[in-house]
Every structure is written in C-alpha cells, then in structure tokens.
Design an enzyme around this catalytic site. Sequence first.
Site, PDB file in Angstrom:
ATOM      1  N   GLY A 275       0.823  -1.203   0.000  1.00 45.59           N
ATOM      2  CA  GLY A 275       0.000   0.000   0.000  1.00 45.59           C
ATOM      3  C   GLY A 275       0.859   1.256   0.000  1.00 45.59           C
ATOM      4  O   GLY A 275       1.066   1.905  -1.023  1.00 45.59           O
ATOM      5  N   ARG A 276       1.425   1.556   1.175  1.00 49.53           N
ATOM      6  CA  ARG A 276       2.144   2.823   1.372  1.00 49.53           C
ATOM      7  C   ARG A 276       3.203   3.090   0.298  1.00 49.53           C
ATOM      8  O   ARG A 276       3.263   4.173  -0.284  1.00 49.53           O
ATOM      9  CB  ARG A 276       2.817   2.804   2.754  1.00 49.53           C
ATOM     10  CG  ARG A 276       3.456   4.132   3.150  1.00 49.53           C
ATOM     11  CD  ARG A 276       4.158   4.005   4.508  1.00 49.53           C
ATOM     12  NE  ARG A 276       3.293   3.513   5.541  1.00 49.53           N
ATOM     13  CZ  ARG A 276       2.514   4.278   6.313  1.00 49.53           C
ATOM     14  NH1 ARG A 276       2.549   5.583   6.173  1.00 49.53           N
ATOM     15  NH2 ARG A 276       1.741   3.744   7.232  1.00 49.53           N
ATOM     16  N   CYS A 345      -8.915  23.682  16.709  1.00 51.85           N
ATOM     17  CA  CYS A 345      -8.702  24.277  18.031  1.00 51.85           C
ATOM     18  C   CYS A 345      -8.127  23.231  18.988  1.00 51.85           C
ATOM     19  O   CYS A 345      -8.682  22.986  20.056  1.00 51.85           O
ATOM     20  CB  CYS A 345      -9.993  24.875  18.553  1.00 51.85           C
ATOM     21  SG  CYS A 345     -11.386  23.773  18.373  1.00 51.85           S
ATOM     22  N   TYR A 374      -2.250   6.770   3.266  1.00 56.47           N
ATOM     23  CA  TYR A 374      -2.673   6.916   4.656  1.00 56.47           C
ATOM     24  C   TYR A 374      -2.664   8.407   5.029  1.00 56.47           C
ATOM     25  O   TYR A 374      -2.030   8.813   6.001  1.00 56.47           O
ATOM     26  CB  TYR A 374      -1.764   6.118   5.593  1.00 56.47           C
ATOM     27  CG  TYR A 374      -1.703   4.634   5.252  1.00 56.47           C
ATOM     28  CD1 TYR A 374      -2.768   3.790   5.521  1.00 56.47           C
ATOM     29  CD2 TYR A 374      -0.572   4.085   4.653  1.00 56.47           C
ATOM     30  CE1 TYR A 374      -2.712   2.438   5.200  1.00 56.47           C
ATOM     31  CE2 TYR A 374      -0.511   2.732   4.327  1.00 56.47           C
ATOM     32  CZ  TYR A 374      -1.589   1.919   4.614  1.00 56.47           C
ATOM     33  OH  TYR A 374      -1.528   0.585   4.306  1.00 56.47           O
TER      34      TYR A 374
HETATM   35  C1  LIG Z   1      -2.987  -7.441   5.776  1.00 59.39           C
HETATM   36  C2  LIG Z   1      -2.344  -6.220   5.228  1.00 59.39           C
HETATM   37  N1  LIG Z   1      -1.847  -6.254   3.980  1.00 59.39           N
HETATM   38  C3  LIG Z   1      -1.252  -5.174   3.421  1.00 59.39           C
HETATM   39  C4  LIG Z   1      -1.137  -3.994   4.115  1.00 59.39           C
HETATM   40  C5  LIG Z   1      -0.493  -2.822   3.460  1.00 59.39           C
HETATM   41  O1  LIG Z   1       0.631  -2.450   4.174  1.00 59.39           O
HETATM   42  P1  LIG Z   1       1.570  -1.274   3.681  1.00 59.39           P
HETATM   43  O2  LIG Z   1       0.715  -0.115   3.363  1.00 59.39           O
HETATM   44  O3  LIG Z   1       2.476  -1.052   4.830  1.00 59.39           O
HETATM   45  O4  LIG Z   1       2.280  -1.782   2.459  1.00 59.39           O
HETATM   46  C6  LIG Z   1      -1.633  -3.916   5.429  1.00 59.39           C
HETATM   47  C7  LIG Z   1      -1.524  -2.683   6.213  1.00 59.39           C
HETATM   48  O5  LIG Z   1      -1.925  -2.533   7.316  1.00 59.39           O
HETATM   49  C8  LIG Z   1      -2.253  -5.060   6.000  1.00 59.39           C
HETATM   50  O6  LIG Z   1      -2.739  -5.043   7.247  1.00 59.39           O
END
Ligand SMILES: Cc1ncc(COP(=O)(O)O)c(C=O)c1O
Length: 395
Positions: A275-276, A345, A374
Amino acid sequence: MTNTLNTLLIEKANSGTPSDTQPWCAYVYDLHALAAHAQHMKQQLPRNCQLYYAAKANPDVRLLQTLAPHVDGFEAASAGELAHLNKQQFGKPLIFGGPGKTSEDLQQALHQQVACIHVESLTELKRLALLCAHTGRTQAIMLRMNIALDGVASSKLQMGGQATPFGLDPSDLGGALALLQESPKLQFEGFHFHSMSHQLSVENHLKLMARYFEITRQWESQWHIRCKLLNVGGGIGVNYECVDEQFNWSEFCNGLGQLITQHDMQTRQIRFECGRYVSAFCGHYVMEVIDLKQSHGQWFAIGKGGTHHFRTPAAQNHNHPVWVHRNGQAAVVLNSTVNVVGQLCTPKDRLHQQLPVQELALGDFLVFTLAGAYAWNISHQNFLMHAPPEVVYLD
Ligand SMILES: Cc1ncc(COP(=O)(O)O)c(C=O)c1O
C-alpha cells in the site's frame, strides 16, 4: 513531478491575491508518476511474483484507475473497500483480508466472486465453510498466520511476531487444516503473512521473506500439504525523516530472486499486497498560509486545512517533510523556524515543529510531500466541519 506541480502552484498564486480571496488547500496527485512507479515496482519483481495494491493506503478512484494496468490485482480489507473496488470493474482479481469478518461480509465476498479470502481465525474459517456448504460455492482461501519472528528485526508497526488480533496463532494451524479437510468447498492456496509495516531496511525485509519461506517449507513437510501461493503482505516503508534515503526496491528484488532460488520457491506464486510504498510518493498536500504569529517566542504558521485533512504527521508522530512555495508577498518571517499548524482548536493539530524557513509570508504555499498514502482517507475529516480540500490530478 516538481515542475508540473510548480506550474500549478504558480497558476494558483496568480489566479487572485490568494490570502485576500479564498485561501487554497488541496491534495495534488501526480498520476503519471504513480503509473511510472508502479510499473517500475512490477518490472523489478522476480518472475513468479505478483504485485497487488492494498486499497486501504488510498482508495481514490483516479489512483486505482491509474494503477489498474500496472498491478496484478487489488486487496480489500473491509466489505466497504470490496464493494468500492468491485464497482470499478477493473477486470483485475480482488482479494479480501482483515480481521473480524462477519458472515455478511463473507457472503458479499462470495457473491462478488473474490479471487481469494484471507482467513484470520478459526471462527472465520467455520463461518466461511458453513456459507460455502449452504450456497454450494467453492472459494479459494489462504490462512493468515502470525508467526514468531526470532532473529528478524522489528519495525515501528508490528502486526505479527507478537500478540495481536491478526491471523491465526501457529497452535491453531492443525485445527484449521483439519477443518479444511472436512470442507471440500474451501480450496487451500497457501499461507498469508503480513507481519509489519514501515519496513525501511532491505536487509531486514529479506530476512523476513526468508523466514516466511522457511516456515512454509517446514509446515508443508510437517502437515503434508503443498502451497501454490504465498502472500507476503506489504509493509515496505516510506522514509519521512530522510526523504532521499528510501527503501531500495530494485536491490530488494535482486535479493528476493536469490532467496527464491535458495529456498527452491520458483514453482510457487509469491504475492505482494503493498500500500504505502505504492501510492505515498505521488501525493502532495498543499496549504496556503493564512496567518503568521508569534507566541512565547516561537513563530506559528497557520495553514488553510490541517490534520483533519492530513492526519499522517499526527498519526506517525513525526515532522512531515514540507517545502515552501513563495508567492511574492513581502516576507514576514526571515531566517527563523516556524511551527506549521492547521485550523483546528487543538494543540495536536501540528504538521511540522520548528521548520527552518528563510522567508515566509501570508499567501505562501506549504507543500507537504509523501502524502499519497494513509493521508486524506485516515483523517478525521468531519472534526470542526471545515470544508474538504480540493483534489487536483496531474496527468
Ligand atoms: C494485511 C495487510 N496487507 C497489506 C497492508 C499494506 O501495508 P503497507 O501499506 O504497509 O504496504 C496492510 C496494512 O496494514 C495489512 O494489514
């Protein structure tokens, strides 16, 4: 990216006297950069590896559309994400994970014919077996495992290797495999591991992969099973402190190729669900400076927006990387440091403390980088009911 972004910022600054009219605040996504980055990630992976995108990092439709041609599929971590991804009809497989899946969630996944469900507990496995028996549907599944990680360095966000609500404890594996034997409608594909996020070290991530390969081999011989597939999760980190020292994906992929040979894993599919590291780099969050003031000897720059749009610095408790785009007004702050805050605030609404600036004026833009993952989607958007930021796509 910066040139195109700069052009946009100059256009925005020239479209009125910014601070006198409606101050500007926006997410700017560079879709071209996103496509190039995903393509690079996919190309570098060894041949038997797949790249899925974990939509939880940023489920923006334009980002998903941009990624679709370059990834092998998408991971959903809730029924909501699953419905959202399914609606787009990308023609790419969807996989479904996350703890606490209800029978309704599982039913939806069966109905949407997801490519794989990641089972996180014995209860979930029983629920799914019952549903498949009732509906007559066959479903591919993986068992998500939370294994001991002795000898593997931890990161700052651990989902495994310690007591957590994620995945099955290894002591439950025998029970899970016995249940699978009694449930012919459930097709066991292999094991799923996502033990940590924020991994910045190639060496440590390779050690983690080696651990996954070893334990898979061990369980295969212990339980007389064969895994077609291994899901090694995501977790590649983004370095928010030293932006020029990012995780070296090419180096990791080289090392991974060697590990695959060493552990004789060439005939198994290895799936990443990142993801990240996929989407962080393509996003910028821009706030216009609407006030500059001093308090007890410190400068504060109040930007249009704040952590209700961009919670990443508060969530990570870090100073988020940011640069200043000057818009031509005479500087109010000269060669000093400023605390960059938002309009909420609460003193927690800080995005960067003691940011060194040469010049800063009302109407300047504060440009936060690494804001594509995120960020907007993890923010408390309704707090104080401020207007949302504009969203601009550079393509
Ligand atoms: C099961 C699972 N897969 C993939 C991801 C994606 O992780 P990242 O954004 O660190 O690559 C997460 C993130 O929490 C996750 O819980």
